[in-house]
Design a protein around this motif. Structure first.
Motif, PDB file in Angstrom:
ATOM      1  N   VAL A 152       0.740  -1.220   0.139  1.00  0.00           N
ATOM      2  CA  VAL A 152       0.007   0.143  -0.020  1.00  0.00           C
ATOM      3  C   VAL A 152       0.889   1.279   0.159  1.00  0.00           C
ATOM      4  N   SER A 153       0.653   2.251  -0.978  1.00  0.00           N
ATOM      5  CA  SER A 153       1.444   3.466  -0.790  1.00  0.00           C
ATOM      6  C   SER A 153       0.848   4.571  -0.175  1.00  0.00           C
ATOM      7  N   PHE A 154       1.437   5.074   0.572  1.00  0.00           N
ATOM      8  CA  PHE A 154       1.300   6.242   1.638  1.00  0.00           C
ATOM      9  C   PHE A 154       1.916   7.533   1.134  1.00  0.00           C
ATOM     10  N   LYS A 155       1.140   8.610   1.314  1.00  0.00           N
ATOM     11  CA  LYS A 155       1.835   9.920   1.184  1.00  0.00           C
ATOM     12  C   LYS A 155       1.258  11.081   2.297  1.00  0.00           C
ATOM     13  N   LEU A 156       2.193  11.632   2.979  1.00  0.00           N
ATOM     14  CA  LEU A 156       1.796  12.606   3.774  1.00  0.00           C
ATOM     15  C   LEU A 156       1.946  13.858   3.322  1.00  0.00           C
ATOM     16  N   ILE A 157       0.863  14.591   2.880  1.00  0.00           N
ATOM     17  CA  ILE A 157       0.796  15.461   1.934  1.00  0.00           C
ATOM     18  C   ILE A 157       1.143  16.844   3.116  1.00  0.00           C
ATOM     19  N   LEU A 177      -3.586  12.873   4.275  1.00  0.00           N
ATOM     20  CA  LEU A 177      -2.682  11.945   4.044  1.00  0.00           C
ATOM     21  C   LEU A 177      -3.373  11.055   2.770  1.00  0.00           C
ATOM     22  N   GLU A 178      -2.657  10.719   1.718  1.00  0.00           N
ATOM     23  CA  GLU A 178      -3.023   9.839   0.717  1.00  0.00           C
ATOM     24  C   GLU A 178      -2.747   8.360   0.661  1.00  0.00           C
ATOM     25  N   ILE A 179      -3.431   7.590   0.398  1.00  0.00           N
ATOM     26  CA  ILE A 179      -3.333   6.111   0.544  1.00  0.00           C
ATOM     27  C   ILE A 179      -3.881   5.524  -0.794  1.00  0.00           C
ATOM     28  N   LYS A 180      -2.912   4.893  -1.520  1.00  0.00           N
ATOM     29  CA  LYS A 180      -3.227   4.003  -2.843  1.00  0.00           C
ATOM     30  C   LYS A 180      -3.245   2.715  -2.666  1.00  0.00           C
TER      31      LYS A 180
END
Length: 296
Positions: A152-157, A177-180
């Motif tokens: 799972v890809s995470f991005k803390l914008i 937060l983005e979760i893909k």
């Protein structure tokens, strides 16, 4: 996601010759943590004679966060900033006691076909900072923490979570937060969140407790413990929230404040055109006299 309090469908709204989906605020919930306004722009295919043109308009009492998935927007403000924002970057503009900005299609794209898709977000400032001096920060893609966990890809914008911190200079405890996913999986992140939280489904679907939720829905949790939920394959969600403020917030047009007096002062200043000017801009968006004054 267990313990869901509200499920809200995206509602259309017009801003500067462009259709957006108004996600927050809504009648049942004015704010989620310090987040007081979220718009989903597009996705839109614009022809060679269609452009984004939001003329100079003012803000007080908040920070704006622009995050694009596709396209490009030229930002100009009364601090003298002139910068193009592209996908996976963050424009973070803090209004404080007053700033004016415009948002337009860059000149080199105005006569060609193009796409535009993204999120525009307002984060209210703490009461002790709502009259601070305005500022602007542009955060590159490389400055935004990204990681993978079990595919799972995470991005803390923006903000802090999972022991990580974004370069976006926020002014209160929050997270965006983005979760893909590429494959179906179960997500359990409740212990890594705090305050109030909500989830917006950009693409794909999620399910919880026998219920499925599709894109263009925003789900509000009863508390920050989103607990576990299932994400289908090729799903993207955005989770936002943080510590709520002890005082209510009033919203009138582009103004956010803890008191009605600050909003009335901003209205007068805009009518009198005593806000600072945006260099190179000669027009402005007039104050909507009938715009409702809302609290949270």
């Amino acid at each position: 996601m267990s313990n869901i309090k509200l499920i809200i469908e995206e509602r259309p709204s017009n801003i500067g010759n462009f259709m957006v989906g108004r996600l927050l605020p809504f009648r049942e919930k004015r704010m989620v943590g310090p987040f007081c306004f979220i718009d989903h722009m597009g996705p839109a295919k614009l022809s060679d004679h269609e452009n984004l043109d939001v003329g100079p308009h003012p803000h007080i009492g908040l920070s704006t966060l622009t995050y694009l998935f596709e396209g490009s927007v030229m930002h100009k403000d009364s601090l003298g900033t002139a910068i193009e924002i592209k996908p996976n970057q963050v424009n973070w503009m803090t209004a404080g006691n007053g700033i004016v900005h415009s948002e337009r299609t860059p000149e080199y794209l105005r006569h060609s076909d193009k796409n535009l898709h993204g999120l525009q977000i307002w984060v209210a400032l703490p009461k002790e900072l709502e009259e601070m001096s305005p500022s602007f920060a542009h955060i590159t893609e490389e400055e935004i923490p990204t990681w993978e966990n079990n595919g799972v890809s995470f991005k803390l914008i923006a903000g802090e979570a999972f022991g990580k911190k974004s370069a976006v200079p926020v002014y209160s405890p929050l997270y965006f937060l983005e979760i893909k996913t590429t494959n179906a999986t179960t997500i359990n992140i409740g212990d890594d969140l705090f305050g109030e939280s909500a989830l917006y489904i950009l693409e794909g679907s999620i399910s919880s407790e026998g219920h499925s939720y599709e894109p263009k829905h925003i789900l509000i949790a009863n508390d920050s413990k989103l607990c576990s939920f299932e994400m289908a394959e090729n799903t993207t969600v955005y989770i936002f929230g943080g510590e709520p403020f002890p005082e209510e917030r009033y919203i009138y047009w582009n103004f956010v404040a803890s008191t009605k007096e600050l909003i009335e002062d901003a209205k007068t200043r805009w009518i009198e055109q005593s806000f600072p000017k945006v260099p190179g801009e000669t027009t402005f968006v007039p104050l909507p006299q009938a715009h409702p004054l809302k609290n949270k």
